[in-house]
Write an enzyme that holds these catalytic residues in place. Structure first.
Site, PDB file in Angstrom:
ATOM      1  N   ARG A   1      49.636  39.183  37.474  1.00 36.44           N
ATOM      2  CA  ARG A   1      49.236  39.030  38.877  1.00 36.44           C
ATOM      3  C   ARG A   1      50.089  38.003  39.631  1.00 36.44           C
ATOM      4  O   ARG A   1      50.114  38.024  40.859  1.00 36.44           O
ATOM      5  CB  ARG A   1      47.750  38.652  38.961  1.00 36.44           C
TER       6      ARG A   1
ATOM      7  N   GLY B   1      38.194  46.255  39.899  1.00 33.48           N
ATOM      8  CA  GLY B   1      37.211  46.778  40.846  1.00 33.48           C
ATOM      9  C   GLY B   1      37.866  47.376  42.085  1.00 33.48           C
ATOM     10  O   GLY B   1      37.416  48.393  42.611  1.00 33.48           O
TER      11      GLY B   1
END
Ligand code: 3PG
Ligand code: MG
Length: 367
Positions: free
Chosen positions: A37, A344
Site C-alpha cells: 500500500r 472492503g
C-alpha cells in the site's frame, strides 16, 4: 467513471498538495509485514514531484477509535516513506481525531488548512465516508491519484466488459459479507466457486452436515435462493473438505463433516474442480482464501488456487485483504495482472458500482 485526474488539477508547481493515501498496512512489533500500500502510492507521488509540488500525505492506520494510541502511530510508515520519497511529509494517524470517522466539517477545515489542492489515492479507504475522503473535494481542486484511477478502471472494467469465460472464486469465513458480491457477480460470470468457511452455510442449505464448522444459520435461506435460482448451474460448492477433529487430527471428508470436526480447507477433489475452469478462463476474479492458510495444515487449497490463478492466461484480479496477503506469502504477486490494494473497497465497488470517495471527487469544482 468520470473522475477528475491529476491532469485536471491546476499547475501544482510550488503548491501544497494534500495526498490522502491508504497506508493502513499490516504491522507486527513495529515492523511492516507488507508495504504494497505504500509502494502503490509512488506513481502519484512521483507525478506530483516531477511537477514541483510540495506533498503532505495523510492516512489512517488500524482502528484507534478516535483517540491517540501509540500502538497505531504512523512512525513505521513514516520511516518506510522516507526511504521511498524523502521529501514527502506524513501526518499522524487521522483516526486519532474522532472528527475523521464522524466526517466532522470542523475536522475537514483543520485538515485542509494551508493546502492548495487535494489528491485521493486511498482506494482501500474510499468506501468510507470519512472526513479525509469525502471532505476536501468540497473545498479544494481535487483529483484521483494514479492508484485510485487504476483500481477503479480495472475493477469496473472487470464487471462491465469481462472476457469470457469469466470465473470468480470467492472465499473467506463469512458468507454474510459476500452476499452482495455474489448477487452482483452471478449474472456476469460463467462460473462462481465458493470456498472458505462460508461454503458451510451453503452445505447447510443443501441439507449436508457440517460438524463444528463455522456457519451463519441466518443466511441459509439466502444460500438456498442461489442454489435453486436461475444461475444455479454456475455455482461450484465444495464436495470435500479438510477438517480438524479431536486431538487435532486432520482428515479429508467427502460430502459431510461429523460432529467434533471443523472444516478448515477445501479438499483435493474440490481444488481440482475449482482450478479446472481457470485454464481456459478469459477473466478471473479471486477474493478470499479457501481455508485457514496461515496454518500450513490448511493452506493447500489456497496455495493451489493461487498458483492456478497465477498460471492462467486469463486476465487475473485478486481482490485485496487476505487473498492479497496469501498471494504475497506464496510469492505469486508478480504473476497476477492486478492485485487490488482494497479489501472492503473492492467488494463494495463490484457490488454497488460506486464508492463515497469517488462520488465526492466527481463533485469537485474542477471535475
Ligand atoms: C482496509 O484495510 O480495509 C482499509 O484501510 C479500510 O480500513 P477500515 O476497514 O478500518 O475502515
Ligand atoms: Mg477492513
Amino acid at each position: 467513471m468520470g473522475l477528475p485526474l491529476l491532469e485536471d488539477l491546476p499547475d501544482p508547481r510550488g503548491k501544497k498538495v494534500l495526498l490522502r493515501a491508504d497506508f493502513n498496512v499490516p504491522i507486527t512489533n513495529g515492523h511492516i509485514d507488507d508495504d504494497l500500500r505504500i509502494t502503490a502510492a509512488m506513481p502519484t507521488i512521483e507525478w506530483l514531484q516531477e511537477r514541483g509540488a510540495d506533498i503532505t500525505a495523510c492516512s489512517h492506520l488500524g482502528r484507534p477509535n478516535g483517540a491517540p494510541d501509540e500502538k497505531y502511530s504512523m512512525d513505521p510508515v513514516r520511516e518506510r516513506l522516507k526511504q521511498l520519497a524523502p521529501s514527502v511529509e506524513l501526518m499522524e494517524n487521522l483516526r486519532f481525531d474522532p472528527g475523521e470517522e464522524a466526517n466532522d466539517p470542523a475536522f475537514v477545515d483543520k485538515l485542509i488548512r494551508g493546502f492548495d489542492m487535494y489528491v485521493n489515492d486511498a482506494f482501500g479507504a474510499s468506501h468510507r465516508a470519512h472526513a479525509s475522503v469525502v471532505g476536501p473535494p468540497k473545498k479544494l481542486p481535487s483529483a484521483a491519484g494514479r492508484l485510485l484511477a487504476k483500481e477503479v478502471e480495472v475493477l469496473t472494467g472487470l464487471i462491465e466488459r469481462p472476457m469470457h469465460p469469466f470465473v470468480a472464486i470467492l472465499g473467506g469465513s463469512k458468507v454474510s459479507s459476500k452476499m452482495g458480491v455474489i448477487e452482483a457477480l452471478i449474472d456476469k460470470v460463467d462460473h462462481l466457486a465458493i470456498g472458505g468457511a462460508m461454503c458451510f452455510t451453503f452445505w447447510l442449505a443443501q441439507g449436508m452436515s457440517v460438524g463444528d464448522s463455522l456457519v451463519e444459520p441466518d443466511w441459509v435461506d439466502a444460500c438456498k435462493g442461489f442454489l435453486d435460482g436461475p444461475s444455479k448451474d454456475k455455482l461450484m460448492i465444495p464436495t470435500d473438505v479438510v477438517a480438524m477433529g479431536p486431538d487435532e487430527e486432520v482428515k479429508v471428508f467427502n460430502g459431510s463433516v461429523p460432529d467434533g470436526w471443523k472444516g478448515l480447507d477445501i479438499g483435493p477433489e474440490t481444488t481440482l474442480a475449482f482450478i479446472a475452469p481457470l485454464e481456459r478462463a478469459g477473466t478471473i476474479l479471486w477474493n478470499g482464501p479457501m481455508g485457514m492458510f496461515e496454518d500450513p495444515r490448511f493452506q493447500e487449497g489456497t496455495v493451489d488456487v493461487a498458483e492456478a490463478v497465477a498460471d492462467s492466461h486469463g486476465f487475473s484480479v485478486v481482490g485485496g485483504g487476505d487473498s492479497a496477503a496469501a498471494v504475497a506469502k506464496f510469492g505469486l504477486q508478480f504473476r497476477i495482472d492486478h492485485v487490488s490494494t482494497g479489501g472492503g473497497a473492492s467488494l463494495e465497488l463490484i457490488e454497488k458500482g460506486d464508492l463515497p470517495g469517488l462520488e465526492a471527487l466527481r463533485k469537485a469544482s474542477n471535475a
